[in-house]
Design a protein around this motif. Structure first.
Motif, short mmCIF file in Angstrom:
data_model
loop_
_atom_site.label_atom_id
_atom_site.label_comp_id
_atom_site.label_asym_id
_atom_site.label_seq_id
_atom_site.Cartn_x
_atom_site.Cartn_y
_atom_site.Cartn_z
N GLY B 2 3.74 7.30 -8.05
CA GLY B 2 4.55 6.92 -6.84
C GLY B 2 4.19 6.04 -6.05
N ARG B 3 4.90 5.93 -5.20
CA ARG B 3 4.77 4.82 -4.30
C ARG B 3 4.72 5.56 -2.74
NH1 ARG B 3 3.95 1.10 -6.67
NH2 ARG B 3 5.16 -0.73 -8.30
N ILE B 4 3.99 4.63 -2.12
CA ILE B 4 3.89 4.79 -0.69
C ILE B 4 3.95 3.52 -0.17
CG2 ILE B 4 2.52 4.82 1.45
CD1 ILE B 4 0.40 7.22 -0.09
N ASP B 67 8.18 7.77 -1.70
CA ASP B 67 8.76 8.17 -2.90
C ASP B 67 9.16 8.99 -4.02
OD1 ASP B 67 8.19 5.32 -5.16
OD2 ASP B 67 7.75 6.98 -5.20
N SER B 68 8.17 9.49 -3.83
CA SER B 68 8.19 10.78 -4.50
C SER B 68 7.44 11.94 -4.05
CB SER B 68 7.62 10.21 -6.48
OG SER B 68 6.57 10.36 -6.50
N PRO B 69 7.10 13.31 -4.00
CA PRO B 69 6.33 14.05 -3.68
C PRO B 69 4.82 13.51 -3.43
CG PRO B 69 7.77 15.01 -5.20
CD PRO B 69 8.20 14.31 -5.49
N CYS B 121 -5.61 11.22 3.56
CA CYS B 121 -5.73 12.07 1.80
C CYS B 121 -4.61 12.04 1.21
CB CYS B 121 -6.99 12.80 2.72
SG CYS B 121 -8.31 12.53 3.61
N VAL B 122 -4.51 11.70 0.59
CA VAL B 122 -2.95 11.64 0.02
C VAL B 122 -3.47 12.29 -1.70
CG1 VAL B 122 -0.76 11.36 -0.94
CG2 VAL B 122 -1.67 10.04 0.93
N ALA B 123 -2.55 13.66 -1.73
CA ALA B 123 -3.52 14.02 -3.18
C ALA B 123 -3.59 13.56 -4.04
CB ALA B 123 -2.53 15.56 -3.49
N GLY B 124 -3.95 13.32 -5.31
CA GLY B 124 -4.02 12.39 -6.54
C GLY B 124 -5.37 11.02 -6.35
N ARG B 125 -4.51 9.73 -6.87
CA ARG B 125 -5.56 8.91 -6.28
C ARG B 125 -4.96 7.31 -5.94
NH1 ARG B 125 -10.39 7.35 -7.39
NH2 ARG B 125 -10.45 5.09 -7.78
N LEU B 126 -4.80 6.84 -4.76
CA LEU B 126 -4.30 5.32 -4.84
C LEU B 126 -4.77 4.55 -6.12
CD1 LEU B 126 -5.12 5.37 -0.70
CD2 LEU B 126 -3.43 6.67 -2.14
N ASP B 155 4.30 -3.45 2.56
CA ASP B 155 3.64 -3.10 0.64
C ASP B 155 3.60 -2.04 0.28
OD1 ASP B 155 0.27 -4.41 3.42
OD2 ASP B 155 2.01 -5.04 1.74
N GLU B 156 3.53 -1.85 -0.48
CA GLU B 156 3.87 -0.20 -1.44
C GLU B 156 2.59 -0.03 -2.15
OE1 GLU B 156 8.54 -1.55 -1.70
OE2 GLU B 156 7.62 -0.71 -4.00
N VAL B 157 2.09 0.80 -1.85
CA VAL B 157 1.18 1.12 -2.78
C VAL B 157 1.12 2.54 -3.64
CG1 VAL B 157 -1.55 2.12 -2.36
CG2 VAL B 157 -1.13 1.12 -0.87
N PRO B 158 1.12 2.02 -4.89
CA PRO B 158 1.21 2.68 -5.80
C PRO B 158 0.08 4.68 -5.37
CG PRO B 158 0.46 1.11 -6.74
CD PRO B 158 0.17 1.05 -5.16
#
Lengths: 225, 318
Positions: B2-4, B67-69, B121-126, B155-158
């Motif tokens: 996904g992308r932030i 862009d994704s849950p 904090c986003v579940a998963g990994r930046l 900026d788009e952080v995957p």
């Protein structure tokens, strides 16, 4: 009076080196600690006479770790610090890379050429790294060139600036605010994260400055990827 | 993947993990989250390893579109915050409350309601490259994190999304963390050059109420207030300076070194903030009062042990 700089940082003041070698005793102690691989020692910062040892709070009793460290440092008292290779640092002492050269010359009662000669003719020793990644504190500056810091530090000292702060000599690895007097600039990168080790200079290395002209500086600077 | 998408990040907003300790002898500070406790607790809320990278948001907040849950939590100090659905509908996002953000949704972090920093904090990994073993940003020298700099609009952080379960903290736990992160006084032990200060100056230092200056940042908290006199006229030799060290430069305005502080320095140190109180530095807001109280080494170490026990006890229930 204790030897703790903070609750988990041990501060060992090794005093003046009798031989006048300055920081050599601290480096020897740091070398001994590195070899001993003491569990619980998270980091070691050598400086002119103080060794700062960071102790991992998760490693149990910090006093127990400290006792081990103190014993190793005591045991290293007679040890010679490793002497590193001579690293040549090309430096352009010409304008516009040497904004404080005239000032240093005036205060020393020398001509700018004499300052360049005095600066570049010596072999310096990297006492330790600090202040910024890869910034070397160099011992061996000609005492005539010692100049107090600027009253008002620059907001930005260009990367590669070769500078004098009091009796200290150093090189700015990054563009940073700073009050040291800039007498030249090197096209070399002092800190690169893509190589290992990332710092060009290590404590114990010897440094010689090699004068280059502005055209050579610009070619070398442009050529560095 | 996904992308932030960063739509607004005036904070500054910096990618930080638990830092890169062990490079101080190269002149590289440990950096990392200025409040590693909140990073730890927040990460574990969303099922991440405690030291995983997060977005450290300071003062001026930010807006982040997904862009994704994703599951996410805000950890640290309370900010005005809400989740915006793709429909435009908004719902509040409370501190320490894990929430789902749908594809096309946004997390808005607005104004400060308490302390100065909060971790997204986003579940998963930046997916941020590591430099010297860490994704932490050291912006003064452009090291690590997102291209060595604060995030900015565009900026788009995957990110690789993690699980969709998470947990929130109880009110009691949140209250316990709040008093830990916003204490009335900062506990200190004696600084390395304490003997260079006149006894009256040391007393003055402990009796004063300083105010946090606007010039404060991750490098150091600059304090305004009564000037502290330095007894010895001679200058000090440069030596290692730990985070939490309280330096007194010429002019007498103390600086408390932060996680991005230089690894060596030449200003005398009058005190050192104890490890248990370092996370509180992250939450100081310009204008906040600051007072110092001396404690013993034993009490300081006990305080850290208690802090770690508290944090460990906030594990995710199985």
């Amino acid at each position: 009076m204790h030897d703790w700089a903070s609750d988990f940082r041990l501060r060992l003041d090794l005093g003046e080196d009798a031989s006048g070698g300055g920081s050599a005793r601290v480096r020897a102690a740091a070398d001994a600690l590195a070899e001993a691989r003491v569990p619980g020692v998270a980091d070691v910062v050598p400086a002119y006479r103080v060794l700062l040892v960071t102790i991992d709070p998760e490693a149990g009793d910090p006093e127990a770790v400290a006792d081990r460290v103190r014993a190793i440092v005591r045991g290293a008292a007679g040890r010679r610090a490793a002497v590193g290779p001579v690293i040549e640092i090309p430096v352009c002492y010409q304008s516009p890379y040497s904004p404080d050269l005239d000032d240093v010359a005036d205060r020393a009662g020398l001509t700018p050429s004499e300052v360049v000669a005095a600066h570049a003719s010596r072999e310096y020793r990297v006492a330790f790294l600090g202040f910024a990644p890869g910034f070397p504190y160099l011992e061996g500056l000609d005492p005539r060139l010692a100049t107090p810091r600027l009253d008002r530090p620059r907001v930005r000292v260009p990367e590669g600036s070769v500078a004098i702060g009091g009796a200290q000599a150093g090189i700015y690895p990054f563009a940073l605010p700073g009050g040291w007097r800039v007498v030249g600039r090197t096209p070399l990168r002092l800190f690169r994260t893509e190589v290992d080790p990332p710092a060009l200079l290590a404590p114990g290395d010897r440094v010689r400055f090699v004068p280059i002209d502005a055209a050579r500086f610009e070619r070398m600077h442009a050529g560095r990827g | 993947m996904g992308r932030i998408l960063v739509e607004r990040a005036l904070g500054p907003a910096l990618i930080q993990d638990a830092g890169r300790p062990g490079y101080a002898r190269l002149g590289v500070p440990a950096s990392g989250a200025a409040d590693p406790v909140s990073l730890d607790v927040g990460n574990r809320r969303v099922g991440n390893p405690a030291a995983a990278p997060a977005i450290e948001i300071a003062l001026a907040g930010g807006t982040f579109a997904f862009d994704s849950p994703a599951s996410a939590v805000l950890a640290g100090s309370e900010f005005e915050a809400w989740i915006e659905e793709p429909s435009g509908e908004r719902r509040p996002l409370g501190l320490w409350r894990t929430a789902r953000v749908p594809a096309g949704g946004r997390i808005h972090v607005g104004g400060v309601r308490g302390g100065a920093r909060v971790y997204l904090c986003v579940a998963g990994r930046l997916e941020v490259p590591t430099v010297l073993g860490s994704t932490s940003t050291y912006p003064a020298c452009g090291l690590g994190g997102w291209h060595g700099r604060p995030l900015r609009a565009g900026d788009e952080v995957p990110f690789a999304a993690g699980g969709d379960t998470g947990s929130s903290l109880s009110d009691d736990a949140a209250a316990a963390l709040r008093s830990l992160l916003r204490p009335d006084v900062l506990r200190v032990t004696e600084g390395a050059q304490r003997g260079a200060f006149r006894p009256e100056s040391v007393r003055g230092f402990h009796e004063a109420t300083f105010r946090v200056s606007r010039q404060s940042d991750r490098t150091g908290i600059r304090l305004e207030g009564p000037a502290i006199d330095i007894e010895s006229a001679g200058s000090m030799l440069t030596e290692g300076t730990p985070p939490g060290a309280v330096q007194v430069p010429p002019g007498g305005a103390p600086i408390v070194l932060g996680v991005d502080g230089p690894t060596t320095g030449g200003y005398p140190m009058i005190a050192a903030v104890i490890a248990a109180d370092l996370p509180a530095l992250a939450h100081l807001v310009p204008g906040d009062p600051v007072r110092f109280r001396t404690t013993t080494l034993d009490d300081a170490r006990r305080a850290l042990a208690e802090l770690r026990k508290l944090v460990a006890g906030l594990g995710v229930p199985s």
